[in-house]
Design a protein around this motif. Sequence first.
Motif, short mmCIF file in Angstrom:
data_model
loop_
_atom_site.label_atom_id
_atom_site.label_comp_id
_atom_site.label_asym_id
_atom_site.label_seq_id
_atom_site.Cartn_x
_atom_site.Cartn_y
_atom_site.Cartn_z
N TYR A 1 1.38 -3.51 7.22
CA TYR A 1 0.84 -3.05 8.50
C TYR A 1 1.58 -3.70 9.67
O TYR A 1 1.86 -3.02 10.67
N ASP A 2 1.87 -5.01 9.56
CA ASP A 2 2.61 -5.67 10.64
C ASP A 2 3.98 -5.05 10.83
O ASP A 2 4.53 -5.05 11.95
N LEU A 3 4.57 -4.51 9.71
CA LEU A 3 5.89 -3.91 9.80
C LEU A 3 5.84 -2.52 10.43
O LEU A 3 6.70 -2.16 11.24
N THR A 4 4.87 -1.73 10.10
CA THR A 4 4.82 -0.33 10.54
C THR A 4 3.86 -0.08 11.68
O THR A 4 3.98 0.90 12.39
N ARG A 5 2.88 -0.96 11.86
CA ARG A 5 1.83 -0.79 12.86
C ARG A 5 1.12 0.56 12.71
O ARG A 5 0.66 1.18 13.66
N SER A 6 1.01 1.00 11.47
CA SER A 6 0.33 2.27 11.17
C SER A 6 -0.46 2.11 9.87
O SER A 6 0.07 1.61 8.87
N TYR A 7 -1.74 2.51 9.96
CA TYR A 7 -2.58 2.40 8.74
C TYR A 7 -2.05 3.30 7.61
O TYR A 7 -1.97 2.88 6.46
N ARG A 8 -1.69 4.51 7.95
CA ARG A 8 -1.27 5.46 6.91
C ARG A 8 0.09 5.10 6.33
O ARG A 8 0.31 5.22 5.12
N ASP A 9 1.04 4.64 7.19
CA ASP A 9 2.35 4.27 6.66
C ASP A 9 2.25 3.04 5.75
O ASP A 9 2.90 2.95 4.70
N ALA A 10 1.39 2.07 6.15
CA ALA A 10 1.20 0.89 5.30
C ALA A 10 0.53 1.27 3.99
O ALA A 10 0.83 0.73 2.91
N THR B 1 -8.58 1.41 3.30
CA THR B 1 -8.48 0.04 2.78
C THR B 1 -7.65 -0.82 3.72
O THR B 1 -7.98 -1.97 4.02
N VAL B 2 -6.51 -0.27 4.18
CA VAL B 2 -5.67 -1.01 5.12
C VAL B 2 -6.44 -1.33 6.40
O VAL B 2 -6.38 -2.45 6.94
N ARG B 3 -7.18 -0.35 6.94
CA ARG B 3 -7.95 -0.56 8.17
C ARG B 3 -8.97 -1.68 8.00
O ARG B 3 -9.12 -2.55 8.88
N SER B 4 -9.70 -1.68 6.85
CA SER B 4 -10.73 -2.69 6.65
C SER B 4 -10.13 -4.10 6.56
O SER B 4 -10.68 -5.07 7.08
N TYR B 5 -8.95 -4.19 5.90
CA TYR B 5 -8.32 -5.51 5.77
C TYR B 5 -7.82 -6.02 7.14
O TYR B 5 -7.94 -7.21 7.48
N VAL B 6 -7.25 -5.12 7.93
CA VAL B 6 -6.72 -5.52 9.24
C VAL B 6 -7.86 -5.94 10.17
O VAL B 6 -7.77 -6.95 10.90
#
Length: 526
Positions: A14-23, A33-38
């Motif tokens: 996420y830090d690399l792409t700054r996008s939930y879907r790309d991560a 899942t990415v959104r909840s972790y961030v």
Amino acid sequence: MKSPGEFMEILAAYDLTRSYRDAAKICGVSHNTVRSYVKARDAGAQAPIARKRGRITDPFLPQMQSLVEQSRGKIRGDVVHEKLVALGYAGSIRTTRYVLSGLKSKYRAQNARVHRPWSVEAGRWLQWDYGDGPVVDGVKTVLFVAWLAYSRFRIVIALRDKTMPSVFAALDRSFRLIGGVPTYVLTDNEKTVTIEHIAGVPVRNPQIVAFARHYSTAVHTCMPADPASKGGVENAVKIAKADLVPKETNLRPEYGSFAELEAACEAFMEDVNSSVHRATLEIPKDMLRHLEQPKLHPVPAVPVTASFGQARQVPPNTPMVTFEHSRYSVPHTLMGQRVWVRGTDTQVIIVHVGQTGPVEVARHKITRPGVPAVIDAHFPPASAGALERVTRPTNKAEEEFLALGAGAALWLKEAAAAGTNKIRHKMERAVTLAKVVGNDVVDQGLGAAAVHHRFTHEDLVSIITNTATGEPSSIINNTRHAVTDQSQWLSQGTSGWANFGTNNPTTTPGNESAPTDITDLEGAAE
């Protein structure tokens, strides 16, 4: 729930792409899942933990486990569901079946029987068992199956019952077929072997103990209701039944007699024992002969006969034995030999001990004194007796007459039975007539005369004359059974004499003045 390493990979993506879907695409997870972790990291909280949802059956899980254990994994889903509904369960039967299936699978995995390979020595173990045989002559038979554990040699013997004498005879025959006695024999807990169990200990039948002592072997039985402990012979029984019992799968016809079933068993043994076994990659009969027979104990020369009944000596001139004042037949090949006879409530069984061991040779229904029980197959074909005479010429005149053919022999029998006068004189005249017109013509006439009971010489001449001219014979037409078709006569036709007695006879070279009438022929002969 993700591991700590996976958690750090998701945040790094996420830090690399700054996008939930790309991560999510990079890590192979959901963007949620990415959104909840961030969001958890931004709030300074720990990573979220996946919640485990319970089932509606969870409160009743102890009861279900108890039912599975009590039934040893056999209880059905509908039965469990009915019991749970009585306890207040509100779920569907589909959920009950799903949870029960997992519990039963877990129970079977924990309680599975572990089979250890059986490494047996040569000449040590023989197993025997029974299978339902085919129905022969309206009676159900039994297949006795024995199996040598080392060489995989199989024996199949057809029996009429599973009584003690039949079992002893089958075992003795099995020992003689394999050429020795093994150290141990293993079977089920039949009443012929085990009388009862006391505290789990089998109590042996005294007769089987005496049998084992006679053959110097030890009889063992498997655990009750545990066929897996003798799986080798169980499989042999299954194969024998599939091949020998008539079914739609093997297209085997019904057996016409018990002897046909015995022959089929012999052919089956020869086939399976001559083929390469898939476990040993050897031919069983070769393994038996080269490896196992030297390890077997010798078979006693005299088999156990005490259980076969009372000894009887078959007379040298009639194949009949007496049992309880009644007479019963045995095969005529046993005349002058000893047999053993025993009786049941409805039958009498006769056993003979030969080179191959005890063999049941006859089985009769009980008869009363004065009425012998006879099986026609036990006697040889009946010879000619007083009611059926065989023509045997005793002088030259009789020999010349019978040489005319089958019609002459039939005429002689019928004329003698009718009490005809001057038979010898008529025979001489027929022989004289045959020298002029030929044997076939006279033989055909004699056959026709015999069929219609016309035994004078004039009858014979009339039959031959009308046959030659093609006109119907008045003698034959006066009878109720006229035979005008030559295909129905006893002797072969005489097509060469078709024009005999006509106005235009066929002449032969050197015989242009041949007589044209039977009367002229008789005159010429005289």
